[in-house]
Scaffold this active site. Structure first.
Site, PDB file in Angstrom:
ATOM      1  N   LYS A  56     131.117  -7.134 -13.132  1.00 39.29           N
ATOM      2  CA  LYS A  56     131.319  -7.325 -11.708  1.00 39.29           C
ATOM      3  C   LYS A  56     130.200  -8.199 -11.154  1.00 39.29           C
ATOM      4  CE  LYS A  56     131.573  -2.847 -10.857  1.00 39.29           C
ATOM      5  NZ  LYS A  56     131.718  -1.589 -10.098  1.00 39.29           N
ATOM      6  N   ASP A  58     129.284  -3.944 -18.643  1.00 42.48           N
ATOM      7  CA  ASP A  58     129.344  -4.755 -17.436  1.00 42.48           C
ATOM      8  C   ASP A  58     128.453  -5.991 -17.540  1.00 42.48           C
ATOM      9  OD1 ASP A  58     126.707  -4.028 -16.759  1.00 42.48           O
ATOM     10  OD2 ASP A  58     127.352  -2.376 -15.482  1.00 42.48           O
ATOM     11  N   MET A  65     121.349  -5.621  -4.983  1.00 46.24           N
ATOM     12  CA  MET A  65     122.612  -6.318  -4.685  1.00 46.24           C
ATOM     13  C   MET A  65     122.661  -6.785  -3.231  1.00 46.24           C
ATOM     14  SD  MET A  65     124.946  -3.423  -6.578  1.00 46.24           S
ATOM     15  CE  MET A  65     124.195  -2.176  -5.532  1.00 46.24           C
TER      16      MET A  65
END
Length: 490
Positions: free
Chosen positions: A57, A35, A173
């Site tokens: 992502k 990722d 995040m």
């Protein structure tokens, strides 16, 4: 053949924060599914022909939905392949590794989980913030920063409980929801003066840390243009940053350097420009070793020469005792160190680590009765052999060859075009010429946009002959000399 999956935590970003077990899983993988937050340099450790699948992502921009990622992992394992799922941080700390594991279990696919250092802990550490401290916080709480898009509360987040805990709060995040996070905490009783740190690209060379208060942090983030990936740390421990900020205090912090070396000498963070190819079935070397007692001097000019020469001794069931009657010369401290590792201290090491300086030391002590053996690269400079030959017998034996390694051309050009590099270093003339061959002479101007650091005068001369502007030359012709040159550049 039955496949298997390893769900591997790649750590927060610093290349060396991967576990040994995680590295083993990378090296034996047939397929690596990685990722955005996994350090791409880990892919260089994979075996040849390993398949790489990027499923990165970014915030609100998913290359593949999680369900599709799960499917890719499972399908590759069903093909009988060893699959390493490389995930930033830890697989089970908001990494959705649990969902991947559940699917693998349902479909009867064997898997293992390899923990990684979560950014919630490692990222704060590199920002100079201990996640717990006896005087400030006796607990910590890691919370997802992905909140609902509507105005409804996330039922699993108890803002009142979080606001009234004395422990450190870490939101992952959460930059896009920073205003909601700060306002919810203040609304539920958290002091508006509580220190907050925003840690972007934690543990990497481009790490950036901004501190504020809970009341002002959103305005600060907007003003400073803070972007993901960024950690949000809330708590009194943030005040310790000024005392404990070790990472950003390093001499080379924030300086991005391209290091060009041979593949066998390079770490995974360096750009190899040449490959070292040992000459196999080297009868010529074996013959000279059999007649080693005829020689009075042995000159080793590189670490590669040391390794190949002494490995050949071992292959012939000999050891360093056969060198008892001759003087051993080394060009360079790294070469001398490698000789010492083989049980011998070099008799002669020139003050500057180039052939010219070694000859200056030898010319007054060599006699016409001496005989010198130089096992070295096939395409090395002729200076030393020619000059010694004017005094006494010299035998040059080719033991390896340096060949162009252009496998990284696109990657190198991308780096040069990124505008993120400050320095480029050249540790030999061959790295200069090979680097130019790799990027093409039409791209030499890109090098002159950087600070070019040369290891010594011969390398500098080569660079200048190719119209490369040398910004600085190391005072001592060693890798440490190059590093010191960069560190002293204010």
């Amino acid at each position: 053949m039955k496949g298997k999956v390893y769900l591997v935590g790649a750590g927060p970003g610093d290349y060396k924060l991967l576990t040994l077990k995680g590295l083993e899983c990378i090296k034996k993988a047939d397929v690596i599914v990685y990722d955005r937050l996994a350090n791409k340099n880990y892919l260089k450790e994979a075996k040849e022909n390993c398949e790489f699948i990027y499923v990165g992502k970014a915030s609100s921009n998913h290359t593949l939905p999680q369900e599709d990622i799960n499917r890719v992992i499972a399908d590759k394992a069903k093909e009988g392949k060893i699959v390493t799922r490389l995930k930033g941080g830890d697989p089970y700390v908001f990494g959705r590794g649990g969902e991947e594991g559940e699917l693998l279990k349902e479909e009867g696919i064997e898997f293992e989980v390899v923990p990684g250092i979560t950014s919630a802990i490692g990222g704060l550490c590199y920002a100079g913030i201990p996640i717990t401290h006896r005087d400030y916080a006796s607990s910590f709480h890691v919370i997802t920063g992905h909140l609902r898009d509507d105005d409804k509360e996330n039922p699993e987040i108890n803002w009142n409980a979080l606001a009234n805990m004395n422990g450190t709060l870490v939101f992952l995040m959460g930059v896009a929801n920073l205003q909601k996070i700060s306002s919810n905490l203040i609304k539920e009783g958290k002091s508006k003066d509580t220190p907050v740190a925003l840690i972007s690209w934690a543990t990497r060379s481009n790490q950036r840390v901004i501190t504020s208060t809970l009341e002002n942090v959103y305005e600060t983030a907007v003003r400073e243009n803070v972007k993901p990936p960024t950690l949000i740390a809330v708590g009194e421990v943030v005040e310790l940053r000024d005392k404990l900020n070790f990472f950003e205090s390093k001499p080379l912090f924030g300086k991005n350097v391209i290091v060009t070396r041979s593949r066998t000498q390079s770490s995974s963070l360096e750009v190899p420009t040449i490959k070292i190819e040992k000459i196999e079935n080297n009868i010529a070397l074996e013959n000279e070793i059999k007649n080693i007692k005829d020689y009075t001097y042995l000159i080793l000019t590189s670490k590669n020469a040391v390794d190949i020469f002494f490995d050949k001794l071992d292959e012939m069931d000999l050891d360093s005792r056969v060198l008892a009657n001759l003087k051993v010369c080394a060009i360079g401290s790294a070469t001398a160190k490698e000789i010492k590792n083989r049980g011998i201290k070099a008799d002669i090491i020139p003050e500057k680590f180039v052939a010219e300086y070694l000859f200056e030391e030898l010319k007054d002590i060599l006699k016409d009765s001496d005989k010198v053996l130089i096992p070295r690269a096939k395409n090395a400079r002729d200076f030393l052999v020619n000059k010694i030959n004017e005094i006494c017998a010299v035998k040059e034996v080719h033991i390896y060859e340096t060949v162009l390694d252009d496998s990284k051309k696109d990657e190198v050009l991308d780096i040069l075009n990124s505008g993120e590099v400050d320095y480029i270093t050249f540790a030999s003339s061959s790295t200069v010429t090979n680097f130019v061959d790799i990027i093409g002479k039409e791209n030499i101007d890109k090098l002159n946009e950087l600070k070019v650091i040369s290891i010594g005068p011969i390398t500098t001369q080569t660079a200048k002959s190719l119209n490369i502007n040398v910004y600085n030359e190391a005072e001592v012709s060693t890798i440490d000399g190059i590093i010191n040159s960069i560190m002293n550049d204010k």
